[in-house]
Design an enzyme around this catalytic site. Structure first.
Site, PDB file in Angstrom:
ATOM      1  N   GLN A   8       0.847  -1.205   0.000  1.00 17.29           N
ATOM      2  CA  GLN A   8       0.000   0.000   0.000  1.00 17.29           C
ATOM      3  C   GLN A   8       0.875   1.243   0.000  1.00 17.29           C
ATOM      4  OE1 GLN A   8      -0.677   1.850   3.451  1.00 17.29           O
ATOM      5  NE2 GLN A   8      -1.004   3.532   2.028  1.00 17.29           N
ATOM      6  N   ARG A  33      -7.808  12.687  15.751  1.00 16.55           N
ATOM      7  CA  ARG A  33      -7.893  11.603  16.740  1.00 16.55           C
ATOM      8  C   ARG A  33      -7.515  12.100  18.122  1.00 16.55           C
ATOM      9  NH1 ARG A  33      -4.677   8.057  12.411  1.00 16.55           N
ATOM     10  NH2 ARG A  33      -6.325   8.051  10.850  1.00 16.55           N
ATOM     11  N   HIS A  75     -11.320   3.413   6.435  1.00 18.39           N
ATOM     12  CA  HIS A  75     -10.102   3.409   7.252  1.00 18.39           C
ATOM     13  C   HIS A  75     -10.425   2.958   8.681  1.00 18.39           C
ATOM     14  CE1 HIS A  75      -6.050   5.015   6.159  1.00 18.39           C
ATOM     15  NE2 HIS A  75      -5.809   4.892   7.452  1.00 18.39           N
TER      16      HIS A  75
HETATM   17  C1  LIG Z   1      -3.767   1.564  13.834  1.00 14.98           C
HETATM   18  C2  LIG Z   1      -4.173   1.628  12.402  1.00 14.98           C
HETATM   19  C3  LIG Z   1      -3.274   2.078  11.456  1.00 14.98           C
HETATM   20  C4  LIG Z   1      -3.640   2.076  10.106  1.00 14.98           C
HETATM   21  N1  LIG Z   1      -2.711   2.450   9.164  1.00 14.98           N
HETATM   22  C5  LIG Z   1      -3.024   2.358   7.850  1.00 14.98           C
HETATM   23  C6  LIG Z   1      -2.036   2.601   6.862  1.00 14.98           C
HETATM   24  O1  LIG Z   1      -0.871   2.869   7.154  1.00 14.98           O
HETATM   25  N2  LIG Z   1      -2.432   2.494   5.565  1.00 14.98           N
HETATM   26  C7  LIG Z   1      -3.706   2.161   5.195  1.00 14.98           C
HETATM   27  O2  LIG Z   1      -4.004   2.068   4.010  1.00 14.98           O
HETATM   28  N3  LIG Z   1      -4.640   1.929   6.121  1.00 14.98           N
HETATM   29  C8  LIG Z   1      -4.332   1.985   7.433  1.00 14.98           C
HETATM   30  N4  LIG Z   1      -5.279   1.685   8.364  1.00 14.98           N
HETATM   31  C9  LIG Z   1      -6.625   1.281   7.934  1.00 14.98           C
HETATM   32  C10 LIG Z   1      -6.687  -0.227   7.691  1.00 14.98           C
HETATM   33  O3  LIG Z   1      -5.969  -0.580   6.546  1.00 14.98           O
HETATM   34  C11 LIG Z   1      -8.121  -0.729   7.514  1.00 14.98           C
HETATM   35  O4  LIG Z   1      -8.741   0.036   6.520  1.00 14.98           O
HETATM   36  C12 LIG Z   1      -8.933  -0.640   8.796  1.00 14.98           C
HETATM   37  O5  LIG Z   1      -8.173  -1.036   9.905  1.00 14.98           O
HETATM   38  C13 LIG Z   1     -10.161  -1.537   8.669  1.00 14.98           C
HETATM   39  O6  LIG Z   1     -10.952  -1.458   9.789  1.00 14.98           O
HETATM   40  P1  LIG Z   1     -10.906  -2.483  11.015  1.00 14.98           P
HETATM   41  O7  LIG Z   1      -9.715  -2.087  11.831  1.00 14.98           O
HETATM   42  O8  LIG Z   1     -12.185  -2.209  11.709  1.00 14.98           O
HETATM   43  O9  LIG Z   1     -10.780  -3.860  10.444  1.00 14.98           O
HETATM   44  C14 LIG Z   1      -4.931   1.668   9.723  1.00 14.98           C
HETATM   45  C15 LIG Z   1      -5.829   1.209  10.692  1.00 14.98           C
HETATM   46  C16 LIG Z   1      -5.468   1.166  12.011  1.00 14.98           C
HETATM   47  C17 LIG Z   1      -6.436   0.635  13.020  1.00 14.98           C
END
Ligand SMILES: Cc1cc2nc3c(=O)[nH]c(=O)nc-3n(C[C@H](O)[C@H](O)[C@H](O)COP(=O)(O)O)c2cc1C
Length: 382
Positions: free
Chosen positions: A133, A170, A281
């Site tokens: 990504q 946040r 996200h």
């Molecule tokens: C702590 C954290 C950091 C994240 N960092 C990224 C990231 O660096 N790049 C990205 O595309 N999505 C990031 N996401 C979003 C995740 O890829 C994903 O869309 C999301 O966690 C899905 O929801 P869920 O946690 O309820 O499964 C992050 C999510 C969390 C919880």
């Protein structure tokens, strides 16, 4: 039912509770939180769970298979590990632990640009199966260099992101000093003393770094300078001008993550993108936004024959995966569920969480008399 996981933690909620006790509060809150008042975070799971499925008990049933084909690759289950930044902060080596577990279970692992292992290492651990990504770099030279590295590492899928035009608001991270620029306050240091296992492991493995970005970062940045570097290096707002050169350059499959509207799906199709992840996200960007299950149904129905439609955000169980797939998702991803697993159980966490989700999903399929994952929509109660 064959149980292949630690029976003390038979749900993602159990792993979450255990994680909360094992890692410092600032790290747990970074992982667990949404944005603003957490409305979108809560809605994701609660509205997903409004979806109800009907079983057909008397239908002939020749066994249920989790195997699912995506982009010409057959995976052992219809779910994968979403990209998460700063993973080594939650538990040392967590991206490596998850990449290995994903490889062993033959499910996709997506590496974030801003996590704590490199493209090359993730690719090696997964024998070239890890997806990558990309956060959009401000400079074309940096963009091209990172994309070339992902191609050389044989990543089959490049994921670009449209839902971070600005950083999410946040409050917990701001309070904990995890906003950019981050700070290590006395309060955070006290939290570390309360988590000796985490502290020992972190000491043993050393301070986590942004390994993919290391070659581009000036040496010896203090935390404040690091924040500034990140702000200057990435510009998250995507548009046609930014997507076109990536599409021209990237020969593998290209996925747009963070789609939540028909408009963005149509743009993705027009720009030659191969798949969209309907995602908000995990409720970390737009607190007033919809839960992902809502746009998913429309997007999958209208565009599912033109582009691969996947979904993440709010999924915490096998039944949740089934609910998303019944609404048209071809594949699903989870972020927090896997990170709760590794934060709770260290190097056993990846295998545990994948095995748990597989067992749960298998049980749902057999209960529904659903033989193939593409048949979930026939069980949806509209
Ligand atoms: C702590 C954290 C950091 C994240 N960092 C990224 C990231 O660096 N790049 C990205 O595309 N999505 C990031 N996401 C979003 C995740 O890829 C994903 O869309 C999301 O966690 C899905 O929801 P869920 O946690 O309820 O499964 C992050 C999510 C969390 C919880």
């Amino acid at each position: 039912m064959v149980i292949k996981f630690d029976t003390r933690y038979p749900s993602i909620d159990d792993l979450r509770s255990r994680a909360q006790k094992k890692i410092p509060k600032f790290a747990f809150e970074y992982l667990d939180g949404g944005c603003n008042e957490d409305v979108n975070l809560i809605r994701n799971t609660s509205e997903l769970r409004d979806v109800q499925l009907k079983p057909n008990y008397l239908k002939a049933h020749n066994g249920s298979s989790l195997k699912t084909k995506l982009f010409g690759i057959e995976y052992d289950a219809p779910f994968g590990i979403a990209p998460v930044g700063l993973q080594g902060l939650m538990w040392p080596n967590s991206p490596e632990i998850l990449a290995k577990a994903a490889f062993e279970h033959n499910i996709p692992f997506i590496l974030s640009t801003v996590t704590t292992t490199s493209i090359e290492r993730a690719s090696k651990l997964t024998e070239g199966k890890a997806w990558f990504q990309l956060y959009h770099p401000t400079e074309n030279r940096l963009r091209d260099d990172i994309i070339n590295r992902a191609a050389s590492a044989e990543c089959p899928v490049l994921v670009i992101l449209c839902d971070v035009p600005t950083f999410g608001f946040r409050p917990r991270d701001i309070r904990n000093g995890l906003a950019m620029p981050p700070k290590l306050s006395l309060k955070n240091i006290f939290q570390v003393f309360g988590r000796p296992h985490w502290a020992m492991e972190t000491l043993k493995h050393g301070q986590p770094n942004f390994e993919t970005l290391k070659p581009y970062m000036p040496k010896g940045l203090d935390l404040k300078q690091l924040g500034k570097f990140m702000d200057q290096t990435f510009s998250g707002r995507l548009n046609e001008e930014k997507i076109k050169p990536i599409r021209d350059m990237w020969k593998g499959k290209l996925v747009l993550k963070g789609v939540a509207s028909e408009y963005d799906t149509e743009e993705a199709i027009r720009l030659g993108i191969d798949g969209v992840i309907v995602s908000n996200h995990g409720g970390r960007q737009l607190d007033a936004g919809q839960s992902t299950i809502k746009p998913l149904a429309t997007i999958a129905e209208k565009y599912g024959d033109q582009i691969e439609v996947m979904m993440d955000s709010g999924i915490r169980s096998g039944p949740d995966i089934a609910r998303a797939m019944a609404n048209g998702a071809k594949f699903t991803f989870m972020g927090r569920s896997f990170m709760y697993g590794v934060s709770a159980l260290g190097k056993k966490g990846g295998n545990h969480t994948i095995s748990l989700l597989k067992t749960e999903l298998q049980q749902v399929m057999e209960q529904l008399c659903c033989e193939n994952t593409k048949d979930f929509p026939t069980h949806l109660i509209k």
